[in-house]
Write a protein that holds these residues in place. Structure first.
Motif, PDB file in Angstrom:
ATOM      1  N   THR A  61      20.679  30.615  37.264  1.00 31.84           N
ATOM      2  CA  THR A  61      22.131  30.793  37.181  1.00 31.84           C
ATOM      3  C   THR A  61      22.920  29.760  37.974  1.00 31.84           C
ATOM      4  N   PRO A  62      22.568  29.449  39.238  1.00 32.00           N
ATOM      5  CA  PRO A  62      23.360  28.438  39.967  1.00 32.00           C
ATOM      6  C   PRO A  62      23.413  27.098  39.253  1.00 32.00           C
ATOM      7  N   GLY A  63      22.318  26.713  38.597  1.00 32.85           N
ATOM      8  CA  GLY A  63      22.307  25.447  37.892  1.00 32.85           C
ATOM      9  C   GLY A  63      23.280  25.424  36.738  1.00 32.85           C
ATOM     10  N   PHE A  64      23.370  26.514  35.982  1.00 31.90           N
ATOM     11  CA  PHE A  64      24.280  26.548  34.847  1.00 31.90           C
ATOM     12  C   PHE A  64      25.733  26.655  35.302  1.00 31.90           C
ATOM     13  N   ILE A  65      25.977  27.327  36.411  1.00 31.33           N
ATOM     14  CA  ILE A  65      27.343  27.367  36.939  1.00 31.33           C
ATOM     15  C   ILE A  65      27.761  25.971  37.402  1.00 31.33           C
ATOM     16  N   ALA A  66      26.839  25.263  38.084  1.00 31.07           N
ATOM     17  CA  ALA A  66      27.133  23.886  38.490  1.00 31.07           C
ATOM     18  C   ALA A  66      27.380  23.007  37.271  1.00 31.07           C
ATOM     19  N   PHE A  67      26.640  23.247  36.200  1.00 26.74           N
ATOM     20  CA  PHE A  67      26.795  22.515  34.943  1.00 26.74           C
ATOM     21  C   PHE A  67      28.241  22.583  34.460  1.00 26.74           C
ATOM     22  N   GLY A  68      28.901  23.714  34.670  1.00 19.18           N
ATOM     23  CA  GLY A  68      30.281  23.865  34.241  1.00 19.18           C
ATOM     24  C   GLY A  68      31.290  23.408  35.270  1.00 19.18           C
ATOM     25  N   VAL A  69      31.147  23.881  36.500  1.00 18.56           N
ATOM     26  CA  VAL A  69      32.162  23.653  37.522  1.00 18.56           C
ATOM     27  C   VAL A  69      32.306  22.168  37.854  1.00 18.56           C
ATOM     28  N   PHE A  70      31.201  21.453  37.911  1.00 22.26           N
ATOM     29  CA  PHE A  70      31.261  20.052  38.336  1.00 22.26           C
ATOM     30  C   PHE A  70      31.679  19.100  37.217  1.00 22.26           C
ATOM     31  N   SER A  71      31.932  19.624  36.005  1.00 23.24           N
ATOM     32  CA  SER A  71      32.408  18.744  34.943  1.00 23.24           C
ATOM     33  C   SER A  71      33.810  18.220  35.230  1.00 23.24           C
ATOM     34  N   LEU A  72      34.634  19.007  35.914  1.00 19.85           N
ATOM     35  CA  LEU A  72      35.992  18.554  36.235  1.00 19.85           C
ATOM     36  C   LEU A  72      35.993  17.395  37.233  1.00 19.85           C
ATOM     37  N   PRO A  73      35.321  17.514  38.389  1.00 15.97           N
ATOM     38  CA  PRO A  73      35.298  16.351  39.291  1.00 15.97           C
ATOM     39  C   PRO A  73      34.563  15.152  38.702  1.00 15.97           C
ATOM     40  N   ALA A  74      33.571  15.391  37.846  1.00 12.59           N
ATOM     41  CA  ALA A  74      32.877  14.262  37.210  1.00 12.59           C
ATOM     42  C   ALA A  74      33.835  13.477  36.326  1.00 12.59           C
ATOM     43  N   GLY A  75      34.645  14.186  35.530  1.00 11.70           N
ATOM     44  CA  GLY A  75      35.622  13.511  34.691  1.00 11.70           C
ATOM     45  C   GLY A  75      36.678  12.778  35.503  1.00 11.70           C
ATOM     46  N   TRP A  76      37.130  13.409  36.587  1.00  9.10           N
ATOM     47  CA  TRP A  76      38.131  12.779  37.453  1.00  9.10           C
ATOM     48  C   TRP A  76      37.591  11.483  38.043  1.00  9.10           C
TER      49      TRP A  76
END
Length: 416
Positions: A61-76
């Motif tokens: 579960t932590p990996g899939f949550i990171a998969f979503g949450v960190f997409s915003l800073p990655a795009g920025w």
């Protein structure tokens, strides 16, 4: 140093094709890495660590949550530095994270490893979609082809992981793809180093960024836009639940349901690969139907397929279980491009990337939260109950999609 494609807007054809190939390989690896643990948990760790399948899968579960949450800073960061640079970071980072995960000896250690894998996996979608859409003349087909590569990554996860488990042990299911990804990153940097600036670059704020461009909508048009937006994000969440539950659980479903067949980890991997690979082709078919029939009609058809085949699955074994699994996976894969199509049609160009980013957060956070649900349902009632629940989820999709208009509103409403 400026990024070449931003200066000229045109890249050499051979280089363009090579870059697109790397983006497709990246999509394949991105989805492969996120599903290795599904097969490892089902076919190896339950025996080696003495834990049940239901006890193991929440650690993903932590990996899939990171998969979503960190997409915003990655795009920025990609906008402030370099999209190509972030793709290089993706290749090397996710490869190193996978190698580190292979050394895990406890569930907590593997959860930490999968969390880091998820951080680097989050880079791909917001960054690569912008690159695919920007540098391809036929944007729609390019996105569809790129999507199929990602689907094949999903399809190959069980096959490759099962083969490596039988050949050398579960650790190699992480090690081999990790080495391949690092090698891709090194080659990518060598081939496209001239597109990667050395420092962050300042970007002048645009009018759109400050909301200086305003559009006036009639009250009924505003109400319609809000309704469609809510439907898009609701169906994104429910569709993500269905997709994650089916792709993550299918290797375990086959292990339990194929008692009449002589199965091994490799054979289960092959069966899952065939089902996923055939079902992934639905994305190309759906893409061609969207322009002709519109999203409402196509989405209703996809939801109907899901309802029928999820309702048929309880109690089935052996060949019938495989056939029906192929049916509901056609629906699960077929729904993928529909919301992206609706966003692309409706969103203003200057807001499209941000809206896609929000969609990725919803998608991948739901993916992570689905894993405890699978564990809970499997531990208490088994997969038959899960399939009944997914049939009701597909009914909710059908009900929501039926509220869509037959024709989407224009992407560019009249300005005051």
């Amino acid at each position: 140093m400026a990024v070449v494609e931003e200066k000229s807007g045109v890249m050499p054809q051979a280089s363009d094709k090579l870059h697109f190939l790397f983006l497709n390989i990246g999509h394949f690896l991105d989805h492969l890495f996120t599903l290795i643990f599904a097969t490892v948990a089902a076919l190896a760790l339950t025996r080696e660590w003495g834990l049940s399948y239901a006890e193991l899968i929440p650690y993903a579960t932590p990996g899939f949550i990171a998969f979503g949450v960190f997409s915003l800073p990655a795009g920025w960061l990609a906008d402030r530095w370099s999209r190509e640079g972030m793709i290089a970071v993706f290749f090397v980072g996710i490869g190193l994270a996978a190698l580190a995960t292979s050394f895990a000896t406890t569930p907590l250690e593997i959860a930490i490893g999968l969390f880091v894998v998820g951080i680097f996996a989050a880079i791909y979608h917001p960054v690569a979609l912008a690159l695919v859409a920007r540098q391809q003349a036929g944007m729609g087909m390019a996105i569809a082809i790129n999507g199929v590569w990602g689907n094949l990554g999903v399809a190959s996860a069980a096959l490759i992981s099962g083969f490596l488990i039988d050949l050398a042990g579960w650790q190699w299911a992480f090690i081999v793809p990790g080495i391949i990804s690092i090698a891709c990153g090194v080659i990518y940097v060598w081939a496209f180093h001239d597109r990667i600036p050395a420092t962050l670059r300042a970007r002048a704020p645009t009018q759109a960024a400050h909301g200086s461009i305003r559009t006036q909508l009639a009250p009924d048009a505003r109400t319609l836009l809000i309704r469609i937006t809510l439907i898009i994000f609701f169906t994104t969440a429910v569709g993500s639940l269905i997709f994650q539950a089916t792709t993550f659980a299918l290797p375990k479903v086959f292990e339990e349901r194929l008692d009449g067949l002589a199965v091994s980890a490799t054979l289960i991997g092959w069966l899952a690969f065939v089902v996923f690979a055939v079902a992934s082709m639905a994305q190309l078919i759906i893409g061609s139907l969207l322009d002709r029939l519109g999203p409402r009609t196509v989405f209703l058809g996809v939801a109907t397929i899901q309802i029928v085949f999820f309702a048929l699955m309880p109690g089935l074994t052996d060949e019938m279980a495989i056939a029906v699994a192929l049916g509901f996976m056609l629906g699960a894969f077929g729904q993928i491009p529909i919301n992206d199509y609706m966003i692309g049609r409706m969103a203003k160009s200057e807001l499209r990337a941000s809206i896609y980013g929000a969609r990725y957060v919803v998608t991948f956070v739901v993916l992570g939260l689905t894993l405890p649900l699978i564990a809970w349902v499997h531990a208490n009632w088994g997969f038959d109950t899960l399939f009944v629940g997914l049939a009701f989820a597909a009914c909710a999709l059908f009900a929501a999609v039926s509220l869509l208009p037959s024709k989407l509103p224009s992407a560019e409403p009249a300005r005051a």
